[in-house]
Write an enzyme that holds these catalytic residues in place. Structure first.
Site, PDB file in Angstrom:
ATOM      1  N   SER A  49      22.806  51.626  12.901  1.00  0.00           N
ATOM      2  CA  SER A  49      24.102  51.625  12.467  1.00  0.00           C
ATOM      3  C   SER A  49      25.041  50.335  12.582  1.00  0.00           C
ATOM      4  CB  SER A  49      24.998  52.871  13.295  1.00  0.00           C
ATOM      5  OG  SER A  49      26.219  52.891  12.741  1.00  0.00           O
ATOM      6  N   ARG A  50      25.289  49.804  11.517  1.00  0.00           N
ATOM      7  CA  ARG A  50      25.970  48.457  11.420  1.00  0.00           C
ATOM      8  C   ARG A  50      27.332  48.716  11.683  1.00  0.00           C
ATOM      9  NH1 ARG A  50      23.221  47.314   6.404  1.00  0.00           N
ATOM     10  NH2 ARG A  50      20.861  47.610   7.043  1.00  0.00           N
ATOM     11  N   VAL A  51      27.887  49.825  11.741  1.00  0.00           N
ATOM     12  CA  VAL A  51      29.267  49.949  12.486  1.00  0.00           C
ATOM     13  C   VAL A  51      29.273  50.366  13.688  1.00  0.00           C
ATOM     14  CG1 VAL A  51      31.641  51.218  12.174  1.00  0.00           C
ATOM     15  CG2 VAL A  51      30.140  50.503  10.123  1.00  0.00           C
TER      16      VAL A  51
END
Ligand SMILES: Nc1ncnc2c1ncn2[C@@H]1O[C@H](COP(=O)(O)OP(=O)(O)OP(=O)(O)O)[C@@H](O)[C@H]1O
Ligand SMILES: [Mg+2]
Length: 499
Positions: free
Chosen positions: A364-366
């Site tokens: 999850s890049r957030v």
């Protein structure tokens, strides 16, 4: 004519003055060819992209591509009866959907037509299906969590409100189940959920609707359905029009979760329509604009800035891959557009590790930015410990580990696997997840076999709920102090003492 002024009369005079008398120009064209779900039309020089056109028998379509001397329209109604030579008329309207709170609890098609037998929704507010994504200055950073109730996601791949997280994997590996669990988990939140079914069998859609109606909060959910037998144009339009419905809520400052199930089928429909309209095929026979198609759709997910109401639109697109091949054309496109992916694996699913999330391939890049501090405090080492365990498990096949430290790691790893597996429709509240992970870190679970861990998961939410000392944590999860952590562990202990 010099009587007192009469407002009603003035209004009438105004309307007469504004009325256009004289001939009205209605543009008409002719169908020159018909293919599966697509009509080639000559004439209609003024038609614009996405404009709705009507065929002689009343069937409708919308303009998909414009060429110099002809255009292609995808059918929105069954095309039976339409033949070459038929007259086609412009409507002047873009493909649109009704929007508003009235849609909540409804099952509709991508044009807002009811599929649930109830009366049609009110068309007081109309939005075009294709709308531009919010500008950068209208957006805010993604920072609030969107809890899924799945420990493997919330602890390892936290999703934020406004994020786009792809759920991708082979067929029958529990992709839809992950999204449905996330929807069901919103029963206790302020989220509005929209489930978009694209090109699926009606029986599969029915199962999802039943699950949400039984366990979720159907009154805050909208189902937008274009099943496999629906006209190609409807399937093509489905994700776009559902997003417009979602944006109406987003722009009221509300929080919306939208699930597109699935974009692989949407891409296939796009390819089919593109090939029929003779667009040059590119890689895997998809037309060149396929990346742009899904990028412009998913760009519409956003967390809005406070001055724009602060609402959010979180997107969970689903995609199917074949033989674990994440590097095929559509999967790589979607992976690069989204802010991360949850990858489901056939091997894990077959080995009964469900949800079958491949921890190594998912990201999850957030993530961390949208995870509560309290969760971060307990989940920190989880991924590394689990990854080491999976590696050791492979090697342990060649012979047991004599080393006590190694054995302890294996034990811990097995407990993590048990924590990460979760039956369907059993979302865990975040406080329960934090308690379980605190207990894991304390070594409290090391002596328990998987069935006891499963039982603990079932019993724990009620015990934690009943404890007044956790009131603060329930509402403020920014941090986890030692006193609260001790309470969590105490409650887990009491849960373990129960028979
Ligand atoms: N967490 C779970 N625990 C137990 N069984 C599960 C779980 N998740 C999914 N399943 C089982 O796996 C089956 C397939 O799940 P699901 O329909 O979500 O997969 P999918 O990847 O969306 O499949 P498709 O390729 O058909 O879209 C379900 O019918 C369900 O019985
Ligand atoms: Mg599915």
């Amino acid at each position: 004519m010099n009587g007192p002024p009469d407002p009603a009369l003035d209004k009438l005079r105004g309307r007469i003055a504004a009325a256009r008398l004289g001939p009205e120009l209605e543009e008409q064209g002719t169908v020159i060819a018909i293919a599966d779900g697509l009509a080639t039309i000559a004439g209609l020089p003024g038609a614009q992209l996405n404009e709705v056109v009507t065929f002689g028998g009343g069937a409708r379509g919308f303009v998909l591509t414009l060429d110099e001397d002809r255009l292609h329209a995808a059918f929105l109604d069954p095309m039976a009866g339409v033949t070459a030579g038929d007259i086609v008329t412009r409507t002047g309207h873009l493909a649109s959907v009704p929007a508003g709170t009235e849609l909540l609890g409804r099952i509709v098609d991508p044009l807002g037509r009811p599929l649930d037998g109830a009366p049609p929704p009110d068309w007081a507010t109309i939005l075009p299906a294709e709308r531009p994504a919010p500008q950068i200055i209208e957006r805010d950073f993604v920072s609030e969590p969107m809890e899924t109730g799945l420990l493997v996601v919330d602890a390892l791949f936290a999703i934020g409100r406004g994020q786009r997280e792809l759920i991708i994997g082979e067929r029958k590996t529990g992709k839809t189940s992950i999204a449905v669990d996330a929807i069901i988990n919103q029963a206790g939140s302020d989220m509005i959920c929209i489930y978009v079914a694209i090109g699926q069998r009606m029986s599969a859609v029915r199962r999802v609707i039943n699950a949400v109606q039984r366990l979720g909060e159907p009154a805050r959910t909208i189902f937008v359905v274009a099943e496999a037998t629906a006209p190609a144009g409807l399937q093509w339009l489905a994700p776009f029009s559902a997003t417009s419905m979602a944006e109406w809520f987003r722009d009221q400052g509300k929080h919306v979760l939208i699930v597109y199930d699935d974009l692989t089928k949407h891409a296939a429909t796009h390819r089919e329509l593109a090939l029929l309209s003779h667009q040059p095929p590119g890689r895997e026979a998809y037309p060149g604009d396929i990346f742009y198609l899904h990028a412009r759709l998913l760009e519409r997910a956003a967390k809005m800035a406070p001055e724009r109401g602060g609402g959010s639109l979180t997107a969970l697109p689903i995609a199917e891959i074949e033989a674990g091949n994440l590097s095929a054309y559509i999967p790589t496109n979607l992976i690069s557009i989204a802010d991360g992916q949850i990858v489901t694996s056939q091997a894990l699913f077959a080995g009964n590790q469900r949800p079958a999330v491949d921890v190594g391939l998912s990201v999850s890049r957030v993530g961390g930015k949208a995870q509560w501090g309290a969760m971060k405090a307990v989940a920190g080492r989880l991924r590394l410990d689990y990854a080491q365990f999976l590696e050791m498990k492979v090697f342990s096949r060649f012979g047991g580990f004599g080393d006590a430290a190694m054995k302890a790691r294996m034990t811990r790893g097995e407990r993590i696997a048990a924590l990460l597996s979760q039956p369907r429709f059993a979302p865990l509240p975040l406080v329960t997840q934090i308690a379980l992970l605190s207990a894991l870190n304390e070594g409290l679970l090391d002596a328990l076999d998987p069935p006891r861990i499963a039982a603990l998961k079932t019993a724990l939410p009620a015990l934690l709920d009943a404890d007044a000392r956790l009131e603060e944590l329930r509402t403020h999860m920014q941090t986890l102090d030692d006193a609260t952590r001790a309470v969590l562990i105490e409650v887990v202990r009491s849960g373990l003492e129960q028979p």
